[in-house]
Design a protein around this motif. Structure first.
Motif, PDB file in Angstrom:
ATOM      1  N   ILE A   1      50.385  40.543-130.644  1.00  0.00           N
ATOM      2  CA  ILE A   1      49.961  39.322-129.957  1.00  0.00           C
ATOM      3  C   ILE A   1      50.351  39.377-128.488  1.00  0.00           C
ATOM      4  O   ILE A   1      49.563  39.033-127.607  1.00  0.00           O
ATOM      5  CB  ILE A   1      50.557  38.091-130.663  1.00  0.00           C
ATOM      6  CG1 ILE A   1      49.861  37.882-132.008  1.00  0.00           C
ATOM      7  CG2 ILE A   1      50.425  36.837-129.787  1.00  0.00           C
ATOM      8  CD1 ILE A   1      50.445  36.780-132.863  1.00  0.00           C
TER       9      ILE A   1
ATOM     10  N   LEU B   1      45.095  38.722-129.704  1.00  0.00           N
ATOM     11  CA  LEU B   1      44.353  37.483-129.936  1.00  0.00           C
ATOM     12  C   LEU B   1      43.033  37.455-129.182  1.00  0.00           C
ATOM     13  O   LEU B   1      42.134  36.680-129.543  1.00  0.00           O
ATOM     14  CB  LEU B   1      45.204  36.267-129.541  1.00  0.00           C
ATOM     15  CG  LEU B   1      46.473  36.038-130.371  1.00  0.00           C
ATOM     16  CD1 LEU B   1      47.220  34.806-129.864  1.00  0.00           C
ATOM     17  CD2 LEU B   1      46.152  35.897-131.849  1.00  0.00           C
TER      18      LEU B   1
ATOM     19  N   LEU C   1      43.413  32.705-136.433  1.00  0.00           N
ATOM     20  CA  LEU C   1      44.717  33.247-136.781  1.00  0.00           C
ATOM     21  C   LEU C   1      45.393  32.330-137.787  1.00  0.00           C
ATOM     22  O   LEU C   1      45.397  31.110-137.618  1.00  0.00           O
ATOM     23  CB  LEU C   1      45.604  33.377-135.543  1.00  0.00           C
ATOM     24  CG  LEU C   1      47.029  33.902-135.808  1.00  0.00           C
ATOM     25  CD1 LEU C   1      46.984  35.385-136.224  1.00  0.00           C
ATOM     26  CD2 LEU C   1      47.917  33.723-134.592  1.00  0.00           C
TER      27      LEU C   1
ATOM     28  N   GLY D   1      54.523  35.655-126.397  1.00  0.00           N
ATOM     29  CA  GLY D   1      53.601  35.532-127.521  1.00  0.00           C
ATOM     30  C   GLY D   1      53.260  34.092-127.814  1.00  0.00           C
ATOM     31  O   GLY D   1      52.107  33.758-128.138  1.00  0.00           O
TER      32      GLY D   1
ATOM     33  N   LEU E   1      49.584  32.470-127.788  1.00  0.00           N
ATOM     34  CA  LEU E   1      49.041  31.729-128.930  1.00  0.00           C
ATOM     35  C   LEU E   1      48.522  30.372-128.470  1.00  0.00           C
ATOM     36  O   LEU E   1      47.416  29.951-128.857  1.00  0.00           O
ATOM     37  CB  LEU E   1      50.112  31.562-129.999  1.00  0.00           C
ATOM     38  CG  LEU E   1      49.740  30.688-131.203  1.00  0.00           C
ATOM     39  CD1 LEU E   1      48.500  31.214-131.916  1.00  0.00           C
ATOM     40  CD2 LEU E   1      50.921  30.584-132.168  1.00  0.00           C
TER      41      LEU E   1
END
Length: 231
Positions: free
Chosen positions: A63, A68, A74, A92, A96
């Motif tokens: 990630i 991603l 996810l 990360g 995200l």
């Protein structure tokens, strides 16, 4: 695909809803440090049954390295939320958050749900947090789905049993301007036939939040819908 149990149906419905808009999309399941048990493998199985998806496992290093960018969806499965957050690291976690804000979809289940809510190690993407949970693991609980669950997920209103393993006990938190989230299922009581114990404190609280953050979509699942997968 074999006939799905009611709990698996909910997990499959969420995955299908989130993937259906992009034919040929790629879905991922977090398999880094902090996940545990059969949850990741079962989520890979569930996502593998969604025709719109190809599926892969990703860890924190992947990630941080940009994995991603290739995903549409996810799943953050159960385990230890603090260890999952540490595996992601600040970089990360930021990636995200940006992934979802820019149009990605994310399902967080139990410990994974804690990464999406407010408080603790959560990224604070939804205006919900957790209060004290009952001191027990591995409990069957009854839930009640609303009419909105039928509209959004195709899961009919009514009661269902779910497996609860120390997920968040969701309560309203502080507003998040970028988020539009609603509860479509609540816990209604403890029905564990082996160890009934006292009534759990989560009775009446949400077990499934569905909505958006920025341009992306979120499902925050306090229980473990993947645990009743039929094989």
């Amino acid at each position: 695909m074999k006939t799905m149990g009611k709990v698996r149906l909910m997990a499959y419905a969420v995955a299908t809803l989130f993937a259906a808009s992009v034919w040929g999309a790629k879905g991922g399941v977090f398999v880094g440090d902090g996940v545990q048990g059969v949850g990741p493998a079962r989520w890979l199985q569930i996502l593998g049954g969604v025709s719109e998806l190809t599926v892969t496992g990703v860890d924190g290093a992947a990630i941080r390295a940009g994995a991603l960018n290739d995903l549409a969806l996810l799943v953050l499965p159960d385990g230890d939320a603090a260890r999952q957050a540490a595996a992601l690291g600040p970089e990360g976690g930021a990636k995200l958050k940006a992934f979802i804000s820019n149009g990605g979809a994310c399902i967080g289940s139990a410990a994974g749900a804690r990464l999406l809510i407010q408080g603790g190690v959560g990224l604070g993407l939804v205006p919900w947090t957790t209060q004290k949970e009952p001191p027990r693991n591995g409990t069957q609980l009854s839930t009640r789905f609303t009419a909105r669950a039928k509209e959004l997920l195709g899961v009919g209103a009514g009661s269902r049993r779910v497996w609860y393993n120390c997920g968040p006990n969701l309560v309203a938190g502080t507003p998040v301007p970028e988020a539009q989230v609603e509860s479509v299922a609540t816990f209604v009581g403890n029905i564990n036939p082996v160890d009934p114990g006292p009534a759990p404190t989560m009775t009446g609280t949400s077990c499934l939040l569905v909505g958006t953050y920025g341009k992306g979509r979120l499902a925050v699942v306090a229980d473990n819908p993947e645990y009743n997968v039929q094989t």
